[in-house]
Design a protein around this motif. Sequence first.
Motif, PDB file in Angstrom:
ATOM      1  N   HIS A  10       0.871  -1.175   0.000  1.00  0.00           N
ATOM      2  CA  HIS A  10       0.000   0.000   0.000  1.00  0.00           C
ATOM      3  C   HIS A  10       0.903   1.219   0.000  1.00  0.00           C
ATOM      4  O   HIS A  10       2.120   1.104   0.253  1.00  0.00           O
ATOM      5  CB  HIS A  10      -0.897  -0.012   1.237  1.00  0.00           C
TER       6      HIS A  10
ATOM      7  N   ALA B  81       3.281   3.917   1.022  1.00  0.00           N
ATOM      8  CA  ALA B  81       4.083   4.003   2.247  1.00  0.00           C
ATOM      9  C   ALA B  81       5.384   4.714   1.927  1.00  0.00           C
ATOM     10  O   ALA B  81       5.829   4.753   0.775  1.00  0.00           O
ATOM     11  CB  ALA B  81       4.361   2.611   2.816  1.00  0.00           C
TER      12      ALA B  81
ATOM     13  N   ARG C 188       0.535  -3.848   8.184  1.00  0.00           N
ATOM     14  CA  ARG C 188      -0.343  -3.029   7.352  1.00  0.00           C
ATOM     15  C   ARG C 188      -0.079  -1.543   7.535  1.00  0.00           C
ATOM     16  O   ARG C 188      -0.266  -0.763   6.610  1.00  0.00           O
ATOM     17  CB  ARG C 188      -1.805  -3.340   7.676  1.00  0.00           C
ATOM     18  N   SER C 189       0.367  -1.139   8.726  1.00  0.00           N
ATOM     19  CA  SER C 189       0.620   0.279   8.994  1.00  0.00           C
ATOM     20  C   SER C 189       2.104   0.602   9.055  1.00  0.00           C
ATOM     21  O   SER C 189       2.539   1.658   8.595  1.00  0.00           O
ATOM     22  CB  SER C 189      -0.042   0.697  10.318  1.00  0.00           C
TER      23      SER C 189
ATOM     24  N   ALA D 104       2.848   3.478   6.488  1.00  0.00           N
ATOM     25  CA  ALA D 104       1.746   3.754   5.573  1.00  0.00           C
ATOM     26  C   ALA D 104       1.417   5.241   5.607  1.00  0.00           C
ATOM     27  O   ALA D 104       1.298   5.834   6.682  1.00  0.00           O
ATOM     28  CB  ALA D 104       0.523   2.927   5.953  1.00  0.00           C
ATOM     29  N   THR D 105       1.282   5.852   4.449  1.00  0.00           N
ATOM     30  CA  THR D 105       1.045   7.288   4.386  1.00  0.00           C
ATOM     31  C   THR D 105      -0.429   7.610   4.607  1.00  0.00           C
ATOM     32  O   THR D 105      -1.321   6.793   4.364  1.00  0.00           O
ATOM     33  CB  THR D 105       1.490   7.855   3.033  1.00  0.00           C
ATOM     34  N   SER D 106      -0.669   8.820   5.099  1.00  0.00           N
ATOM     35  CA  SER D 106      -2.025   9.348   5.291  1.00  0.00           C
ATOM     36  C   SER D 106      -1.969  10.852   5.087  1.00  0.00           C
ATOM     37  O   SER D 106      -0.880  11.441   4.985  1.00  0.00           O
ATOM     38  CB  SER D 106      -2.551   9.007   6.695  1.00  0.00           C
ATOM     39  N   ASP D 107      -3.110  11.503   5.033  1.00  0.00           N
ATOM     40  CA  ASP D 107      -3.169  12.944   4.779  1.00  0.00           C
ATOM     41  C   ASP D 107      -3.065  13.707   6.098  1.00  0.00           C
ATOM     42  O   ASP D 107      -4.021  13.745   6.880  1.00  0.00           O
ATOM     43  CB  ASP D 107      -4.464  13.301   4.061  1.00  0.00           C
ATOM     44  N   THR D 108      -1.890  14.304   6.350  1.00  0.00           N
ATOM     45  CA  THR D 108      -1.698  15.128   7.548  1.00  0.00           C
ATOM     46  C   THR D 108      -1.309  16.556   7.174  1.00  0.00           C
ATOM     47  O   THR D 108      -0.718  17.280   7.973  1.00  0.00           O
ATOM     48  CB  THR D 108      -0.607  14.517   8.455  1.00  0.00           C
TER      49      THR D 108
END
Length: 263
Positions: free
Chosen positions: A49, A51, A80-81, A105-109
């Motif tokens: 995913h 990352a 997973r993270s 794992a990347t996310s919108d920050t």
Amino acid sequence: MADAFYVPLGGGRFSATAHTAGPWSSESQHFGPPSALLVRALESVEPAHPAELARVTVEILGPAPVAELTLRARVERPGRSVELLQAELASAERVVARASAWRVATSDTAGIATDGGPMLPEPDSVTESPWPEGWQSGYLDAVEWRAVRGGMDVPGPAAVWARQRVPLVDGEEPSGLQRLFTVADSGNGVSNFLDPRQWWFINSELTVHLRRVPSGEWIGLDAVTLVGRHGIGTATSILHDTGGPLATGAQALMVRPRQAGGG
């Protein structure tokens, strides 16, 4: 000689060129290019995913000869993270370095992102800076160095811009992380205050904590070296691209008079 740090030979094998030669010996590599080669291997491990690498530690297990090297990488601990990656660089049957990396794992920050700190002046606003007497050519000449504050030929803390003159691997455009690690191992050299003809100040590892992937050709190091009373030192760097600070680097140093020998 190819106009690159390494020539790919296939099957995870690479031939180091004279551009990798370090300042201490023409037969051993500066560990900037090997660190970047290890990162290249870590980047080649496909994530399940989106990352990015958050921390990379390069453990230097011995000199890397200017010769053929073998490289491999794997997932050490899947997740997973968060997952742990490993890469290994060997000369013949001897492992010369290992890298471990946490990939997150990347996310919108973007809405809560913090200010990285003061930016360095643009590379075009400063001029090229020489290295002091006592250093050998090779890697040092394969990188363009521009001093913002202090300088490689001025003892003490310094801030510099650095740009590769040659690719990491022949025929390839280096990634942003490869460019970063090609110069991140130079924090102790940039901020040195000891005469290299009289003192060893060699790092046994490099650890970089990242907040984002760098962009562009220029990498900045704002570095300082501190030495204790028993032959142990640290070199720490704030690492930049032209968009601002993006990572911190640290090196554990062995410091001793050169006539003492040993390694």
